[in-house]
Design a protein around this motif. Sequence first.
Motif, PDB file in Angstrom:
ATOM      1  N   ALA A 148       0.843  -1.202   0.000  1.00  0.00           N
ATOM      2  CA  ALA A 148       0.000   0.000   0.000  1.00  0.00           C
ATOM      3  C   ALA A 148       0.877   1.252   0.000  1.00  0.00           C
ATOM      4  N   PRO A 149       1.510   1.559  -1.137  1.00  0.00           N
ATOM      5  CA  PRO A 149       2.390   2.735  -1.175  1.00  0.00           C
ATOM      6  C   PRO A 149       1.594   4.031  -1.033  1.00  0.00           C
ATOM      7  N   VAL A 150       2.228   5.021  -0.409  1.00  0.00           N
ATOM      8  CA  VAL A 150       1.592   6.325  -0.220  1.00  0.00           C
ATOM      9  C   VAL A 150       2.557   7.411  -0.674  1.00  0.00           C
ATOM     10  N   LEU A 151       2.076   8.326  -1.476  1.00  0.00           N
ATOM     11  CA  LEU A 151       2.763   9.580  -1.786  1.00  0.00           C
ATOM     12  C   LEU A 151       1.660  10.605  -1.962  1.00  0.00           C
ATOM     13  N   ARG A 152       1.549  11.504  -0.988  1.00  0.00           N
ATOM     14  CA  ARG A 152       0.460  12.470  -1.025  1.00  0.00           C
ATOM     15  C   ARG A 152       0.935  13.802  -0.469  1.00  0.00           C
ATOM     16  N   ALA A 153       0.303  14.853  -0.937  1.00  0.00           N
ATOM     17  CA  ALA A 153       0.573  16.192  -0.414  1.00  0.00           C
ATOM     18  C   ALA A 153      -0.157  16.357   0.908  1.00  0.00           C
ATOM     19  N   VAL A 154       0.516  16.993   1.870  1.00  0.00           N
ATOM     20  CA  VAL A 154      -0.081  17.231   3.187  1.00  0.00           C
ATOM     21  C   VAL A 154       0.241  18.657   3.633  1.00  0.00           C
ATOM     22  N   SER A 155      -0.572  19.155   4.528  1.00  0.00           N
ATOM     23  CA  SER A 155      -0.340  20.469   5.113  1.00  0.00           C
ATOM     24  C   SER A 155       0.816  20.394   6.105  1.00  0.00           C
ATOM     25  N   ARG A 156       1.649  21.407   6.102  1.00  0.00           N
ATOM     26  CA  ARG A 156       2.738  21.458   7.093  1.00  0.00           C
ATOM     27  C   ARG A 156       2.184  21.587   8.515  1.00  0.00           C
ATOM     28  N   ARG A 157       0.956  22.071   8.645  1.00  0.00           N
ATOM     29  CA  ARG A 157       0.343  22.217   9.971  1.00  0.00           C
ATOM     30  C   ARG A 157      -0.190  20.902  10.513  1.00  0.00           C
ATOM     31  N   ALA A 158      -0.255  19.887   9.646  1.00  0.00           N
ATOM     32  CA  ALA A 158      -0.808  18.593  10.075  1.00  0.00           C
ATOM     33  C   ALA A 158       0.037  17.449   9.509  1.00  0.00           C
ATOM     34  N   LEU A 159       1.337  17.479   9.799  1.00  0.00           N
ATOM     35  CA  LEU A 159       2.213  16.428   9.300  1.00  0.00           C
ATOM     36  C   LEU A 159       1.882  15.098   9.985  1.00  0.00           C
ATOM     37  N   PRO A 160       1.928  14.018   9.235  1.00  0.00           N
ATOM     38  CA  PRO A 160       1.690  12.711   9.848  1.00  0.00           C
ATOM     39  C   PRO A 160       2.882  12.322  10.735  1.00  0.00           C
ATOM     40  N   GLU A 161       2.662  11.370  11.618  1.00  0.00           N
ATOM     41  CA  GLU A 161       3.780  10.798  12.373  1.00  0.00           C
ATOM     42  C   GLU A 161       4.781  10.268  11.341  1.00  0.00           C
ATOM     43  N   HIS A 162       6.065  10.436  11.614  1.00  0.00           N
ATOM     44  CA  HIS A 162       7.062  10.008  10.641  1.00  0.00           C
ATOM     45  C   HIS A 162       8.369   9.623  11.335  1.00  0.00           C
ATOM     46  N   VAL A 163       9.126   8.750  10.665  1.00  0.00           N
ATOM     47  CA  VAL A 163      10.425   8.334  11.204  1.00  0.00           C
ATOM     48  C   VAL A 163      11.515   9.316  10.822  1.00  0.00           C
ATOM     49  N   ALA A 164      11.297  10.049   9.718  1.00  0.00           N
ATOM     50  CA  ALA A 164      12.322  10.985   9.258  1.00  0.00           C
ATOM     51  C   ALA A 164      11.678  12.118   8.462  1.00  0.00           C
TER      52      ALA A 164
END
Length: 130
Positions: A32-48
């Motif tokens: 289930a690959p993901v590449l999507r635009a997101v708001s800088r005010r609501a960044l998802p949890e991330h490892v890097a």
Amino acid sequence: MFNRLGPWVGSDFVIDPVDMPFALHLRPDPAAPVLRAVSRRALPEHVAYVAGRFLDLLELIDADRDGDALFFSRELEISGNTEAVVSLRNALDDIDGSIAERVAVMHGPPGRAALKVLRHMAKKRRAGKQ
């Protein structure tokens, strides 16, 4: 490509083209690959988190720029798990051809035209720095 990611397959990364009005959420997951635009005010949890100017990031994924050089010149910001970023970079290096070209082709003639313009802008900007 996914083999080179090792334990980071399915992990979330934020790629932030700082001169664009959005960030990108990337999850390299073969199921289930993901590449999507997101708001800088609501960044998802991330490892890097990787941030830089859009044209630098484009040249980086196109293998026209050296990630180490961008990092040490402070044109590329990395935070979070650096091992995950190195694994992602190694995985991208294993891909034959240009990822940007593949994405552009998916969008037909407008995509190819846009990539051509962006590459020209990057080349022109780089020539101006010398």
